[in-house]
Design a protein around this motif. Sequence first.
Motif, mmCIF file in Angstrom:
data_model
loop_
_atom_site.group_PDB
_atom_site.id
_atom_site.type_symbol
_atom_site.label_atom_id
_atom_site.label_comp_id
_atom_site.label_asym_id
_atom_site.label_seq_id
_atom_site.Cartn_x
_atom_site.Cartn_y
_atom_site.Cartn_z
ATOM 1 N N ARG A 196 0.826 -1.207 0.000
ATOM 2 C CA ARG A 196 0.000 0.000 0.000
ATOM 3 C C ARG A 196 0.860 1.258 0.000
ATOM 4 N N ILE A 197 0.489 2.193 -0.874
ATOM 5 C CA ILE A 197 1.118 3.510 -0.957
ATOM 6 C C ILE A 197 0.087 4.511 -0.458
ATOM 7 N N HIS A 198 0.457 5.282 0.559
ATOM 8 C CA HIS A 198 -0.492 6.218 1.160
ATOM 9 C C HIS A 198 0.125 7.606 1.240
ATOM 10 N N ASP A 199 -0.424 8.538 0.493
ATOM 11 C CA ASP A 199 -0.056 9.952 0.576
ATOM 12 C C ASP A 199 -1.247 10.757 0.072
ATOM 13 N N LYS A 200 -2.084 11.174 1.008
ATOM 14 C CA LYS A 200 -3.324 11.865 0.659
ATOM 15 C C LYS A 200 -3.045 13.169 -0.081
ATOM 16 N N HIS A 201 -1.990 13.884 0.302
ATOM 17 C CA HIS A 201 -1.630 15.153 -0.335
ATOM 18 C C HIS A 201 -1.328 14.952 -1.825
ATOM 19 N N LEU A 202 -0.549 13.928 -2.144
ATOM 20 C CA LEU A 202 -0.214 13.663 -3.538
ATOM 21 C C LEU A 202 -1.428 13.224 -4.341
ATOM 22 N N LEU A 203 -2.242 12.373 -3.756
ATOM 23 C CA LEU A 203 -3.433 11.919 -4.471
ATOM 24 C C LEU A 203 -4.379 13.085 -4.737
ATOM 25 N N ALA A 204 -4.478 13.999 -3.770
ATOM 26 C CA ALA A 204 -5.318 15.185 -3.972
ATOM 27 C C ALA A 204 -4.735 16.079 -5.062
ATOM 28 N N ALA A 205 -3.406 16.222 -5.100
ATOM 29 C CA ALA A 205 -2.769 17.044 -6.132
ATOM 30 C C ALA A 205 -3.011 16.458 -7.524
ATOM 31 N N LEU A 206 -3.070 15.138 -7.604
ATOM 32 C CA LEU A 206 -3.333 14.484 -8.879
ATOM 33 C C LEU A 206 -4.818 14.478 -9.233
ATOM 34 N N GLY A 207 -5.658 14.775 -8.256
ATOM 35 C CA GLY A 207 -7.100 14.762 -8.488
ATOM 36 C C GLY A 207 -7.681 13.358 -8.451
ATOM 37 N N TRP A 208 -6.938 12.406 -7.845
ATOM 38 C CA TRP A 208 -7.396 11.031 -7.759
ATOM 39 C C TRP A 208 -8.247 10.869 -6.514
ATOM 40 N N THR A 209 -9.514 10.608 -6.689
ATOM 41 C CA THR A 209 -10.438 10.444 -5.565
ATOM 42 C C THR A 209 -10.676 8.952 -5.330
ATOM 43 N N VAL A 210 -11.469 8.657 -4.325
ATOM 44 C CA VAL A 210 -11.799 7.275 -3.997
ATOM 45 C C VAL A 210 -12.451 6.614 -5.214
ATOM 46 N N GLY A 211 -11.959 5.446 -5.586
ATOM 47 C CA GLY A 211 -12.496 4.709 -6.723
ATOM 48 C C GLY A 211 -11.787 4.963 -8.034
ATOM 49 N N THR A 212 -10.845 5.902 -8.103
ATOM 50 C CA THR A 212 -10.101 6.161 -9.339
ATOM 51 C C THR A 212 -9.323 4.907 -9.724
ATOM 52 N N ARG A 213 -9.491 4.441 -10.941
ATOM 53 C CA ARG A 213 -8.796 3.251 -11.433
ATOM 54 C C ARG A 213 -7.381 3.621 -11.860
ATOM 55 N N LEU A 214 -6.425 2.747 -11.545
ATOM 56 C CA LEU A 214 -5.018 3.027 -11.795
ATOM 57 C C LEU A 214 -4.358 1.880 -12.549
ATOM 58 N N ASP A 215 -3.472 2.240 -13.468
ATOM 59 C CA ASP A 215 -2.656 1.280 -14.188
ATOM 60 C C ASP A 215 -1.233 1.421 -13.670
ATOM 61 N N ILE A 216 -0.608 0.318 -13.304
ATOM 62 C CA ILE A 216 0.719 0.348 -12.690
ATOM 63 C C ILE A 216 1.684 -0.427 -13.570
ATOM 64 N N ARG A 217 2.791 0.223 -13.944
ATOM 65 C CA ARG A 217 3.824 -0.374 -14.809
ATOM 66 C C ARG A 217 5.198 -0.141 -14.184
ATOM 67 N N CYS A 218 6.143 -1.010 -14.512
ATOM 68 C CA CYS A 218 7.519 -0.857 -14.051
ATOM 69 C C CYS A 218 8.396 -0.390 -15.200
ATOM 70 N N ARG A 219 9.267 0.573 -14.905
ATOM 71 C CA ARG A 219 10.216 1.050 -15.907
ATOM 72 C C ARG A 219 11.512 0.253 -15.798
ATOM 73 N N PRO A 220 12.326 0.241 -16.845
ATOM 74 C CA PRO A 220 13.594 -0.501 -16.790
ATOM 75 C C PRO A 220 14.563 0.016 -15.715
ATOM 76 N N ASP A 221 14.459 1.292 -15.350
ATOM 77 C CA ASP A 221 15.371 1.834 -14.331
ATOM 78 C C ASP A 221 14.926 1.507 -12.907
ATOM 79 N N GLY A 222 13.850 0.757 -12.730
ATOM 80 C CA GLY A 222 13.408 0.347 -11.399
ATOM 81 C C GLY A 222 12.289 1.181 -10.831
ATOM 82 N N ALA A 223 11.922 2.274 -11.481
ATOM 83 C CA ALA A 223 10.817 3.098 -10.996
ATOM 84 C C ALA A 223 9.492 2.441 -11.367
ATOM 85 N N VAL A 224 8.463 2.748 -10.574
ATOM 86 C CA VAL A 224 7.120 2.244 -10.824
ATOM 87 C C VAL A 224 6.269 3.432 -11.253
ATOM 88 N N LEU A 225 5.609 3.327 -12.413
ATOM 89 C CA LEU A 225 4.761 4.405 -12.917
ATOM 90 C C LEU A 225 3.298 4.053 -12.694
#
Length: 142
Positions: free
Chosen positions: A47-76
């Motif tokens: 679980r990733i929890h940061d209400k401030h960041l989610l609010a800045a992105l405009g992601w509210t409860v129920g927003t669907r997310l796609d999660i991918r890994c980059r070759p450099d190890g970051a998760v998008l």
Amino acid sequence: MLVPPAIPPLTPIDELIESLRTTPPPAAAPIERDIVYGMCTVGDAGRIHDKHLLAALGWTVGTRLDIRCRPDGAVLVHSTEYGETHVSANYNFRVPYRQRRIADLNVGDKVLLVAHPADQQLAIYPPPALHAVFGQPRNRAI
């Protein structure tokens, strides 16, 4: 061995004392003001929890997310209509086990979060990705 001569400064003592009293220069502003930074600890089940960041992105409860890994190890993470995971009622989301394993992201790790609200994108940088950037010794100017 040569010893440099001890020469007193030519500046009046009042100016030297005043220069010590002034506040340090302010920290440099980020280059892009539309980027939001944060840090969090990966919770149970990824679980990733940061209400401030989610609010800045405009992601509210129920927003669907796609999660991918980059070759450099970051998760998008992107907001999408057909995402595998979603923002829960506690304003967190879960990174699935397969993506965590690929990115070497473990429960309890501290991660750097970088949000780009204009692109509706969140980048999660786990410790191995940060080590690739900051782990090498640097030459220090003395």
